[in-house]
Design a protein around this motif. Sequence first.
Motif, PDB file in Angstrom:
ATOM      1  N   VAL A  66       0.845  -1.199   0.000  1.00 12.65           N
ATOM      2  CA  VAL A  66       0.000   0.000   0.000  1.00 12.65           C
ATOM      3  C   VAL A  66       0.887   1.260   0.000  1.00 12.65           C
ATOM      4  O   VAL A  66       0.603   2.236  -0.702  1.00 12.65           O
ATOM      5  N   ALA A  67       1.985   1.219   0.752  1.00 12.66           N
ATOM      6  CA  ALA A  67       2.902   2.376   0.800  1.00 12.66           C
ATOM      7  C   ALA A  67       3.463   2.670  -0.592  1.00 12.66           C
ATOM      8  O   ALA A  67       3.585   3.831  -0.996  1.00 12.66           O
ATOM      9  N   GLN A  68       3.786   1.621  -1.354  1.00 17.13           N
ATOM     10  CA  GLN A  68       4.287   1.806  -2.738  1.00 17.13           C
ATOM     11  C   GLN A  68       3.263   2.550  -3.580  1.00 17.13           C
ATOM     12  O   GLN A  68       3.620   3.364  -4.428  1.00 17.13           O
ATOM     13  N   ASP A  69       1.975   2.252  -3.337  1.00 20.23           N
ATOM     14  CA  ASP A  69       0.889   2.885  -4.089  1.00 20.23           C
ATOM     15  C   ASP A  69       0.658   4.329  -3.682  1.00 20.23           C
ATOM     16  O   ASP A  69       0.417   5.188  -4.519  1.00 20.23           O
ATOM     17  N   ILE A  70       0.680   4.572  -2.375  1.00 21.05           N
ATOM     18  CA  ILE A  70       0.210   5.885  -1.908  1.00 21.05           C
ATOM     19  C   ILE A  70       1.310   6.946  -1.842  1.00 21.05           C
ATOM     20  O   ILE A  70       1.024   8.124  -2.059  1.00 21.05           O
ATOM     21  N   HIS A  71       2.562   6.568  -1.556  1.00 16.86           N
ATOM     22  CA  HIS A  71       3.596   7.601  -1.376  1.00 16.86           C
ATOM     23  C   HIS A  71       3.753   8.488  -2.620  1.00 16.86           C
ATOM     24  O   HIS A  71       3.820   9.717  -2.482  1.00 16.86           O
ATOM     25  N   PRO A  72       3.779   7.899  -3.834  1.00 17.09           N
ATOM     26  CA  PRO A  72       3.912   8.778  -5.008  1.00 17.09           C
ATOM     27  C   PRO A  72       2.712   9.708  -5.195  1.00 17.09           C
ATOM     28  O   PRO A  72       2.836  10.755  -5.833  1.00 17.09           O
ATOM     29  N   ALA A  73       1.550   9.308  -4.645  1.00 12.71           N
ATOM     30  CA  ALA A  73       0.336  10.123  -4.832  1.00 12.71           C
ATOM     31  C   ALA A  73       0.205  11.231  -3.790  1.00 12.71           C
ATOM     32  O   ALA A  73      -0.529  12.199  -3.978  1.00 12.71           O
ATOM     33  N   MET A  74       0.921  11.106  -2.658  1.00 11.14           N
ATOM     34  CA  MET A  74       0.722  12.054  -1.545  1.00 11.14           C
ATOM     35  C   MET A  74       1.385  13.397  -1.836  1.00 11.14           C
ATOM     36  O   MET A  74       2.390  13.468  -2.535  1.00 11.14           O
ATOM     37  N   LYS A  75       0.810  14.464  -1.249  1.00 13.26           N
ATOM     38  CA  LYS A  75       1.393  15.792  -1.477  1.00 13.26           C
ATOM     39  C   LYS A  75       2.615  15.991  -0.577  1.00 13.26           C
ATOM     40  O   LYS A  75       2.695  15.399   0.515  1.00 13.26           O
ATOM     41  N   ALA A  76       3.546  16.838  -1.031  1.00 10.62           N
ATOM     42  CA  ALA A  76       4.802  17.047  -0.310  1.00 10.62           C
ATOM     43  C   ALA A  76       4.521  17.468   1.132  1.00 10.62           C
ATOM     44  O   ALA A  76       3.631  18.293   1.376  1.00 10.62           O
ATOM     45  N   GLY A  77       5.246  16.879   2.067  1.00 13.43           N
ATOM     46  CA  GLY A  77       5.107  17.251   3.474  1.00 13.43           C
ATOM     47  C   GLY A  77       3.978  16.547   4.193  1.00 13.43           C
ATOM     48  O   GLY A  77       3.826  16.690   5.414  1.00 13.43           O
ATOM     49  N   ALA A  78       3.173  15.775   3.464  1.00 14.27           N
ATOM     50  CA  ALA A  78       2.074  15.051   4.122  1.00 14.27           C
ATOM     51  C   ALA A  78       2.646  13.930   4.993  1.00 14.27           C
ATOM     52  O   ALA A  78       3.822  13.565   4.862  1.00 14.27           O
ATOM     53  N   ILE A  79       1.800  13.409   5.889  1.00 10.97           N
ATOM     54  CA  ILE A  79       2.268  12.410   6.860  1.00 10.97           C
ATOM     55  C   ILE A  79       1.560  11.078   6.623  1.00 10.97           C
ATOM     56  O   ILE A  79       0.330  11.034   6.506  1.00 10.97           O
ATOM     57  N   HIS A  80       2.345  10.015   6.573  1.00 11.34           N
ATOM     58  CA  HIS A  80       1.776   8.657   6.540  1.00 11.34           C
ATOM     59  C   HIS A  80       1.789   8.128   7.975  1.00 11.34           C
ATOM     60  O   HIS A  80       2.854   7.880   8.539  1.00 11.34           O
ATOM     61  N   LEU A  81       0.599   7.986   8.544  1.00 12.90           N
ATOM     62  CA  LEU A  81       0.449   7.491   9.919  1.00 12.90           C
ATOM     63  C   LEU A  81      -0.049   6.054   9.854  1.00 12.90           C
ATOM     64  O   LEU A  81      -1.206   5.810   9.485  1.00 12.90           O
ATOM     65  N   ASP A  82       0.828   5.104  10.163  1.00 14.75           N
ATOM     66  CA  ASP A  82       0.416   3.698  10.110  1.00 14.75           C
ATOM     67  C   ASP A  82       0.078   3.213  11.512  1.00 14.75           C
ATOM     68  O   ASP A  82       0.918   3.238  12.407  1.00 14.75           O
ATOM     69  N   CYS A  83      -1.163   2.752  11.691  1.00 15.35           N
ATOM     70  CA  CYS A  83      -1.607   2.277  13.014  1.00 15.35           C
ATOM     71  C   CYS A  83      -1.708   0.754  13.069  1.00 15.35           C
ATOM     72  O   CYS A  83      -2.124   0.190  14.083  1.00 15.35           O
ATOM     73  N   SER A  84      -1.353   0.059  11.980  1.00 13.70           N
ATOM     74  CA  SER A  84      -1.384  -1.408  11.960  1.00 13.70           C
ATOM     75  C   SER A  84      -0.335  -1.954  12.927  1.00 13.70           C
ATOM     76  O   SER A  84       0.603  -1.252  13.301  1.00 13.70           O
ATOM     77  N   THR A  85      -0.487  -3.228  13.287  1.00 11.68           N
ATOM     78  CA  THR A  85       0.587  -3.917  14.002  1.00 11.68           C
ATOM     79  C   THR A  85       1.379  -4.698  12.962  1.00 11.68           C
ATOM     80  O   THR A  85       0.833  -5.606  12.326  1.00 11.68           O
ATOM     81  N   VAL A  86       2.631  -4.313  12.749  1.00 17.22           N
ATOM     82  CA  VAL A  86       3.479  -4.993  11.748  1.00 17.22           C
ATOM     83  C   VAL A  86       4.872  -5.206  12.329  1.00 17.22           C
ATOM     84  O   VAL A  86       5.187  -4.702  13.414  1.00 17.22           O
TER      85      VAL A  86
END
Length: 288
Positions: A66-86
């Motif tokens: 999912v990170a591979q998919d979303i990081h290129p789409a996110m705007k500069a400076g945005a935050i990816h907050l992952d709450c999963s247990t991994v």
Amino acid sequence: MRIGFIGLGNMGGPMAANLAKIHDVIGFDTIATPASLSLTTSAAEAAKDADVVITMLPNGDILRAVAQDIHPAMKAGAIHLDCSTVDVESARAVAAQAKAAGLAAVDAPVSGGIGGATNGTLTFMAGGTPEAFTAVQPLFDIMGQKAVHCGDAGNGQAAKICNNMILGVTMIATSEAFVLADKLGLDRQAMFDVVSTSSGYSWSMNAYCPAPGVGPQSPADNGYQPGFAAELMLKDLNLSQMAAEAADADTPMGQAARDLYAEFVERENGTGKDFSAMLPRFEKRTRP
Ligand code: NAD
């Protein structure tokens, strides 16, 4: 704040619903379609205009995809907050990838289960820069009652698996002690009254007692319906043993707890039962 929320299952669904009472939330899930949320048709679409993208997914491989998919789409400076247990390694890899893409990342797994997600009373243990942690603190305040900043990327996951390794071990110890007490003719209420106020006390005994009718209400009083399912405990104990192996930490009790939950889940119909159903498991057994 505009929030993209990816993974709307048992936990993510109610967490997103709580955020949507205050913020502009766009959700995406490959299967779940909660009626209370605005949904899009892809993860990238949910991520593209968001200030914060939250993921609440089953495991590290899915998070990485999912990170591979979303990081290129996110705007500069945005935050990816992952709450999963991994696994800690996936959390650190995703954070490094976010940084390379000009984004910030926070790993913040939760404790508190589906009840905590629904009632907005989760505890978050977070890893990431202090700036990113501060930026998402208002979201923690909506979804939870406490957030602890544990240090750099991956440290939230590290705290979670250490906590749950203690929890798995103490639940087993509490359950086997009840069965020994039964066999020695000790009343369960007396056992609880002594241990819950003596040096054997723990959250497993005092707050989530595995013996029905003893201590505060717990899944034991409801036929061991989860609560926190045994297979989720097994997931976390597998993660803690993976991390222990990678870090060369000697964790024999964690290993023993992992093996017992694996036996319970994989060979003794433990799937779908609360993790405190270790007590009836021990009850049925004699000494090997
Ligand atoms: P769940 O299986 O109910 O939800 C996961 C959701 O992710 C599902 O709806 C699934 O369709 C979706 N999903 C899977 N792949 C996807 C993809 N590529 N894109 C978009 N969505 C996708 O699981 P849950 O109980 O909500 O748990 C989520 C996380 O929280 C897990 O990491 C779990 O270990 C952790 N956790 C769960 C609990 C609990 O009590 N359930 C407690 C603490 C932590």
